[in-house]
Motif scaffolding. Structure first.
Motif, PDB file in Angstrom:
ATOM      1  N   PHE A  22     -25.055 -31.702   3.704  1.00  0.00           N
ATOM      2  CA  PHE A  22     -25.009 -31.871   2.253  1.00  0.00           C
ATOM      3  C   PHE A  22     -23.598 -31.624   1.725  1.00  0.00           C
ATOM      4  O   PHE A  22     -23.103 -32.360   0.861  1.00  0.00           O
ATOM      5  N   GLY A  23     -22.918 -30.598   2.253  1.00  0.00           N
ATOM      6  CA  GLY A  23     -21.553 -30.327   1.830  1.00  0.00           C
ATOM      7  C   GLY A  23     -20.621 -31.479   2.172  1.00  0.00           C
ATOM      8  O   GLY A  23     -19.786 -31.881   1.363  1.00  0.00           O
ATOM      9  N   TYR A  24     -20.811 -32.041   3.362  1.00  0.00           N
ATOM     10  CA  TYR A  24     -19.986 -33.173   3.798  1.00  0.00           C
ATOM     11  C   TYR A  24     -20.215 -34.370   2.887  1.00  0.00           C
ATOM     12  O   TYR A  24     -19.277 -35.068   2.491  1.00  0.00           O
ATOM     13  N   TYR A  25     -21.506 -34.581   2.528  1.00  0.00           N
ATOM     14  CA  TYR A  25     -21.846 -35.683   1.617  1.00  0.00           C
ATOM     15  C   TYR A  25     -21.152 -35.495   0.283  1.00  0.00           C
ATOM     16  O   TYR A  25     -20.557 -36.428  -0.263  1.00  0.00           O
ATOM     17  N   LEU A  26     -21.215 -34.266  -0.270  1.00  0.00           N
ATOM     18  CA  LEU A  26     -20.566 -33.999  -1.549  1.00  0.00           C
ATOM     19  C   LEU A  26     -19.064 -34.263  -1.453  1.00  0.00           C
ATOM     20  O   LEU A  26     -18.484 -34.927  -2.310  1.00  0.00           O
ATOM     21  N   PHE A  31     -17.325 -36.866  -4.266  1.00  0.00           N
ATOM     22  CA  PHE A  31     -15.999 -36.610  -4.847  1.00  0.00           C
ATOM     23  C   PHE A  31     -14.892 -37.350  -4.118  1.00  0.00           C
ATOM     24  O   PHE A  31     -13.709 -37.107  -4.377  1.00  0.00           O
ATOM     25  N   ASP A  32     -15.229 -38.247  -3.213  1.00  0.00           N
ATOM     26  CA  ASP A  32     -14.262 -39.126  -2.546  1.00  0.00           C
ATOM     27  C   ASP A  32     -13.110 -38.380  -1.884  1.00  0.00           C
ATOM     28  O   ASP A  32     -11.955 -38.810  -1.948  1.00  0.00           O
ATOM     29  N   GLY A  33     -13.400 -37.238  -1.283  1.00  0.00           N
ATOM     30  CA  GLY A  33     -12.371 -36.539  -0.531  1.00  0.00           C
ATOM     31  C   GLY A  33     -11.439 -35.690  -1.365  1.00  0.00           C
ATOM     32  O   GLY A  33     -10.510 -35.099  -0.824  1.00  0.00           O
ATOM     33  N   ALA A  34     -11.678 -35.623  -2.687  1.00  0.00           N
ATOM     34  CA  ALA A  34     -10.769 -34.842  -3.529  1.00  0.00           C
ATOM     35  C   ALA A  34     -10.923 -33.340  -3.261  1.00  0.00           C
ATOM     36  O   ALA A  34      -9.946 -32.592  -3.346  1.00  0.00           O
ATOM     37  N   THR A  35     -12.125 -32.930  -2.928  1.00  0.00           N
ATOM     38  CA  THR A  35     -12.390 -31.495  -2.737  1.00  0.00           C
ATOM     39  C   THR A  35     -12.484 -31.142  -1.265  1.00  0.00           C
ATOM     40  O   THR A  35     -13.178 -30.197  -0.905  1.00  0.00           O
ATOM     41  N   LYS A  36     -11.764 -31.895  -0.441  1.00  0.00           N
ATOM     42  CA  LYS A  36     -12.121 -32.097   0.967  1.00  0.00           C
ATOM     43  C   LYS A  36     -12.797 -30.945   1.725  1.00  0.00           C
ATOM     44  O   LYS A  36     -13.990 -31.037   1.967  1.00  0.00           O
ATOM     45  N   PHE A  39     -16.482 -27.995  -0.206  1.00  0.00           N
ATOM     46  CA  PHE A  39     -17.943 -28.042  -0.313  1.00  0.00           C
ATOM     47  C   PHE A  39     -18.592 -27.924   1.062  1.00  0.00           C
ATOM     48  O   PHE A  39     -19.627 -27.279   1.213  1.00  0.00           O
ATOM     49  N   THR A  40     -17.948 -28.529   2.070  1.00  0.00           N
ATOM     50  CA  THR A  40     -18.499 -28.409   3.416  1.00  0.00           C
ATOM     51  C   THR A  40     -18.570 -26.946   3.836  1.00  0.00           C
ATOM     52  O   THR A  40     -19.599 -26.480   4.342  1.00  0.00           O
ATOM     53  N   LEU A  41     -17.484 -26.216   3.568  1.00  0.00           N
ATOM     54  CA  LEU A  41     -17.456 -24.809   3.981  1.00  0.00           C
ATOM     55  C   LEU A  41     -18.468 -23.982   3.191  1.00  0.00           C
ATOM     56  O   LEU A  41     -19.196 -23.166   3.757  1.00  0.00           O
ATOM     57  N   ILE A  42     -18.528 -24.226   1.848  1.00  0.00           N
ATOM     58  CA  ILE A  42     -19.445 -23.441   1.024  1.00  0.00           C
ATOM     59  C   ILE A  42     -20.887 -23.678   1.474  1.00  0.00           C
ATOM     60  O   ILE A  42     -21.666 -22.737   1.653  1.00  0.00           O
ATOM     61  N   PHE A  43     -21.222 -24.955   1.685  1.00  0.00           N
ATOM     62  CA  PHE A  43     -22.603 -25.227   2.061  1.00  0.00           C
ATOM     63  C   PHE A  43     -22.894 -24.847   3.503  1.00  0.00           C
ATOM     64  O   PHE A  43     -24.034 -24.581   3.858  1.00  0.00           O
ATOM     65  N   LEU A  44     -21.856 -24.796   4.333  1.00  0.00           N
ATOM     66  CA  LEU A  44     -22.051 -24.220   5.666  1.00  0.00           C
ATOM     67  C   LEU A  44     -22.485 -22.765   5.537  1.00  0.00           C
ATOM     68  O   LEU A  44     -23.434 -22.321   6.199  1.00  0.00           O
ATOM     69  N   ALA A  45     -21.809 -22.040   4.638  1.00  0.00           N
ATOM     70  CA  ALA A  45     -22.177 -20.640   4.419  1.00  0.00           C
ATOM     71  C   ALA A  45     -23.617 -20.533   3.908  1.00  0.00           C
ATOM     72  O   ALA A  45     -24.391 -19.685   4.364  1.00  0.00           O
TER      73      ALA A  45
END
Lengths: 68, 243
Positions: A22-26, A31-36, A39-45
């Motif tokens: 889900f974080g990777y999707y976001l 967000f088209d890579g702007a927040t690269k 979100f992946t790290l937060i949702f990993l947590a």
């Protein structure tokens, strides 16, 4: 009882997987890579936390305590 | 890949039905030929078996049960007792038809793949995912039925400042249920089917698949039991009060 404990491994893996997915999707689609990486790290947590929450719930279930 | 001989598909093809040999192309959501694909036809076979079999064995329901009725009564009452232990008498009575259907369907669907010429419908992810989505939706419908709109409190944890932390975690763990419930059943049964197929090809004449056939019976029963038990746990968790 075996049935309950056989879920632990799978649920742990899938929780983390869904979090990362889900974080990777976001990050990449919404967000088209702007927040690269963030979100992946937060949702990993979150996924890891969900995995451990599930572990905690299995360990403290009511019907397991009175000696089954 | 070499296809196993599935007798329903062979018969249907001989009758001139369009039996598909692959899943529909990516992005195609409606392909009416898929209704003749093996996992669908074998699902219909299992449904027919489950309707006809009790009719044949039970006969007329009597006050003093005969052989067949005794057998079915033992199974059904055992199952209901098992459910009542886990989710209370009320809940067991309400959810019994659905859970017993799942139990019988998955058990027979798992076992049918042990016979040559048959295939387990549950070795296809579509079937197990469908079962799981039914369980998932029913869980939340039950939650709303028992708690009304207060059901959302199940997702929020004990104190208000923990909400931003607990809510995503709860949602993730609910999503993980869908995956783990469907992929466990699918993976176990697919592994059994594939292993049996490979052993038949390699050394079928020397009874090489025999031990795996015995294990297959065990796995089929355990996986059907696990699916039903987990559904019961999810249902009872959504029925009880928020912690």
């Amino acid at each position: 009882m075996m049935a309950d404990f056989s879920t632990i491994g799978l649920t742990m893996a899938f929780s983390i997987f869904i979090g990362v997915g889900f974080g990777y999707y976001l990050d990449n689609k919404v967000f088209d890579g702007a927040t690269k990486p963030w979100f992946t790290l937060i949702f990993l947590a979150f996924g890891v936390a969900a995995a451990f929450l599930n572990l905690y719930r299995v360990a403290t279930r009511k019907d397991l305590k009175d000696g089954h | 890949m070499e296809h196993p001989i599935l007798f329903i598909s062979v018969i249907l093809e001989a009758l001139g039905m369009p039996v598909p040999h692959a899943a529909p192309a990516f992005g195609v959501f409606w392909d009416s030929h898929q209704i003749f694909s093996p996992h669908m036809t074998y699902t219909f076979l299992v449904i027919a078996f489950l309707i006809i079999m009790p009719k044949l064995t039970m006969g007329k329901i009597e006050m003093i049960p005969g052989k067949g009725q005794n057998f079915w009564e033992a199974i059904i009452s055992g199952m209901e007792g098992f459910m009542a232990e886990n989710m209370g008498k009320e809940g067991a009575r309400m959810m019994f038809p659905m859970l017993a259907t799942f139990a019988f369907y998955i058990l027979v669907a798992n076992m049918i793949g042990l016979m040559p010429g048959f295939m387990s419908p549950t070795s296809n992810l579509n079937i197990t995912l469908a079962c799981t989505l039914i369980v998932f939706c029913t869980t939340h419908i039950l939650g709303f039925k028992f708690h009304g709109l207060n059901y959302y409190k199940h997702f929020l944890g004990p104190v208000w400042w923990l909400i931003p932390l607990i809510a995503p975690i709860e949602i993730i763990s609910h999503m993980a249920r869908i995956l783990s419930l469907s992929i466990r059943l699918f993976g176990n049964i697919m592994a059994k089917e594939t292993l049996l197929g490979i052993l038949f090809i390699l050394a079928g004449a020397y009874f090489a698949p025999l031990p795996i056939l015995c294990l297959g019976v065990f796995v089929s029963i355990v996986q059907a039991l696990v699916f039903v038990l987990l559904s019961i746990l999810y249902f009872s968790a959504s029925m009880e009060h928020a912690h």
